[in-house]
Scaffold this active site. Structure first.
Site, short mmCIF file in Angstrom:
data_model
loop_
_atom_site.label_atom_id
_atom_site.label_comp_id
_atom_site.label_asym_id
_atom_site.label_seq_id
_atom_site.Cartn_x
_atom_site.Cartn_y
_atom_site.Cartn_z
N SER A 93 40.03 32.63 30.11
CA SER A 93 39.09 31.52 30.01
C SER A 93 38.42 31.53 28.64
CB SER A 93 38.04 31.68 31.11
OG SER A 93 36.90 30.89 30.86
N CYS A 146 38.65 43.40 42.05
CA CYS A 146 38.48 44.09 43.32
C CYS A 146 37.09 43.82 43.87
CB CYS A 146 38.66 45.60 43.13
SG CYS A 146 40.26 46.05 42.42
#
Length: 649
Positions: free
Chosen positions: A362, A2
């Site tokens: 990742s 966000c």
């Protein structure tokens, strides 16, 4: 993921809704799914949501008038189910499945002490209506960003990205000369500075609070990497523990109500994450890779090998070696000058991943945790040499030899005698700073104009490393280098690069190797389990031997690089000349024109490799040109008023 924004007035009045909207919507890429705003007496909170968990609920700002709290939050709490159960046992009632409500109730129950209980990545602001006090906090490692500062009238403003603050007309755009020196030395502006005076990044593992009328707040630290060595741990014991910690961290970060996948470079770290995901998933993991059409920089063959080995659903895109057209785009994405050239392929792999998933895992953090960078080996070797001679002898001897020895940029680092001699002349902190600098201190001094040197008043970016080293919990050369990376390179470069590139595409990226519990454990490992001989990440590779091919684990590390030197002698040569000789860099007054010309000519002729410095100056030029553009006006809207609105938990 966000984007958040907020204003806390220094005087009790109503926040200008138009300004708050401008701050919030400057970050629309961070949250395309929903918007919200809370306006109270003297405060305004704005939020843009990228929905990941409990898609129908969790609107923000989340407001509880009974509890007297309003929350805006960016991130994910991976332990929110266990926190929710603990809070329910103490009487809390929940109306959603989202972690936002868990965070609100945790703050209601424990206040700032809740930070010690959180596992995840986060940046958030809590407004306490009863005490009229705002609290800001950032996660342990700095995975999620949070900028703050004060307007000319004394109002506190904060946002997820710098562009959010710059949308406020009361925020001044005055370059900080020390931050510019930091940038030229390191390629990024390290926390807590920003490129602008009076605007700061809340440092990782810190929180602050402020009430109207108080002086500017001093952030307080709630966590740091401990580096408390565990005694008597064998390699087999460490491997078994690491396997469990890795699987736990990865499984905890696979919770999502939207499509999820992973980046896969074919290196050890991303392969480790994908291997763990494959064990936890009943479906093939979706993996994404980016390659270059320049053979020396392309790792896709290894990514494909891992994808086939783990039976993933693999997506791949090849980037042309002339992808430097992204340069101006990156200046907009990063807001500050940022010269890590791997931001280009990172931007492209995020672009690719977003076509398939909303969340990607990742492998970032593996090199810092387990000593994977080649520079760690070199630093350890040089430190051993330094330990054999006192500084009083080394500094004049090697300093003199380093100053007169010819420079050999073309040679591998261990064979660059000039660089090695200069490193041997200093202490461990100075030497490591010298190792990671993109532009040397001597070259920076030649580049700077006399007027800019006066502005610096003797300041050097080395002071950043000195300050962190002074507070470090270890003085072991290897562990100290790791600690310095955790405080500078990791949040300032690696995590900034991935956050901005991913959020530019409304993609959430999670980093399980930076679960702070795994980081704490890794910091306790004896140095010999991280760096053994010439093998970095020794214990991580040993742990993964049953899961991944040997040639993937033990191949030479390539990194996510681009062919900068060739670009700047070929298709980018004229752009570099224009920018440095007649562009914003030439006109800003910070640099000596003759030295800029010399850099361009020497690199073009192949006499020196100035690619890192030239790229830094090109990115600075793009930033300065963007800075010269007028600030966007606040959108038309209602006049100043105060209302209360937001999601009710």
């Amino acid at each position: 993921m966000c984007g958040l924004a907020g204003i806390v007035l220094s005087q009790h009045a109503g926040v200008d809704e138009r300004v708050l909207l401008a701050m919030r919507d400057a970050q629309r890429h961070r949250g395309p799914d929903a918007v919200g705003m809370y306006l109270g007496q003297g405060v305004g909170l704005g939020h843009r949501r990228l929905s990941i968990i409990d898609l129908d609920n969790g609107r923000q700002p989340m407001v509880d008038e009974v509890a007297g709290l309003a929350l805006v939050y960016n991130g994910e709490l991976y332990n929110f189910p266990s926190l929710k159960a603990e809070l329910e046992a103490q009487g809390a009632v929940f109306r959603s499945r989202c972690d936002t409500e868990v965070l609100l109730r945790a703050w209601q129950q424990w206040g700032e002490a809740c930070l010690a209980r959180l596992v995840g990545m986060f940046a958030f602001a809590v407004w306490d209506m009863r005490t009229q006090r705002v609290y800001l906090a950032r996660d342990h490692l700095g995975i999620k960003p949070l900028y703050y500062g004060f307007t000319g009238s004394g109002d506190l403003v904060f946002a997820s990205e710098l562009k959010g603050l710059l949308a406020h007309p009361g925020v001044e755009r005055r370059l900080d000369p020390q931050a510019l020196e930091d940038y030229l030395a390191l390629g990024y502006v390290p926390d807590p500075k920003s490129i602008y005076r009076g605007i700061f990044k809340l440092s990782p593992g810190h929180w602050l609070s402020w009430h109207a009328g108080e002086p500017e707040p001093a952030p307080r630290q709630y966590w740091d990497v401990p580096f408390k060595l565990a005694a008597g741990m064998t390699a087999d014991e460490a491997a078994a523990q690491l396997h469990g910690l890795l699987d736990s961290a990865v499984a905890g970060q696979m919770i999502a109500d939207v499509p999820l996948g992973a980046f896969l470079s074919g290196g050890v770290d991303s392969s480790a994450v994908v291997a763990s995901m494959s064990r936890a998933s009943q479906q093939p993991v979706r993996t994404c890779s980016i390659g270059f059409d320049h053979g020396g920089f392309d790792e896709t063959v290894y990514a494909r090998r891992v994808a086939e080995h783990l039976h993933t659903q693999h997506f791949e895109r090849r980037v042309s070696a002339d992808d430097y057209d992204l340069l101006d785009t990156l200046a907009t994405v990063y807001d500050e000058p940022f010269s890590d050239s791997s931001a280009l392929p990172t931007y492209r792999v995020c672009e690719l991943a977003r076509t398939q998933v909303t969340v990607a895992l990742s492998g970032d953090g593996g090199d810092e945790n387990f000593a994977g960078y080649r520079r760690y080996r070199l630093h350890a070797w040089e430190s051993g040499l330094r330990a054999r001679l006192p500084l009083a002898l080394r500094k004049p001897l090697f300093g003199l030899l380093g100053s007169i020895y010819p420079k050999a940029d073309w040679a591998p680092r261990p064979l660059r005698a000039k660089t090695t001699l200069q490193a041997l002349a200093g202490d461990d902190v100075e030497a490591y700073f010298h190792t990671v600098s993109t532009t040397s201190a001597a070259l920076r001094q030649q580049l700077y104009s006399a007027s800019f040197k006066r502005e610096l008043q003797g300041y050097s970016a080395l002071a950043v490393f000195r300050a962190h080293a002074k507070r470090a919990p270890t003085d072991h050369p290897l562990l100290l280098a790791q600690y310095l990376d955790f405080k500078t390179w990791l949040p300032g470069d690696i995590l900034t690069k991935v956050d901005r590139a991913s959020m530019a595409h409304s993609l959430e990226v999670r980093v399980p190797l930076l679960d702070h519990r795994l980081v704490e454990w890794a910091s306790s490992l004896p140095p010999g389990l991280k760096l053994r001989g010439s093998t970095g990440k020794y214990i991580l590779k040993k742990t993964l031997e049953p899961d991944l091919p040997h040639d993937v684990l033990y191949r030479t590390k390539m990194g996510f690089n681009v062919p900068l030197a060739a670009w700047l002698r070929g298709p980018l040569a004229q752009r570099a000349r224009d920018a440095l000789l007649t562009g914003a860099v030439a006109e800003c007054g910070y640099f000596e024109p003759a030295m800029l010309d010399r850099l361009v000519r020497q690199h073009a002729a192949g006499r020196c490799d100035h690619s890192a410095t030239l790229w830094s100056l090109l990115m600075l030029d793009a930033f300065l040109r963007r800075m010269q553009q007028p600030a966007a006006a606040a959108p038309a809207g209602p006049a100043r008023r105060a209302v209360t609105a937001g999601a009710q938990p």
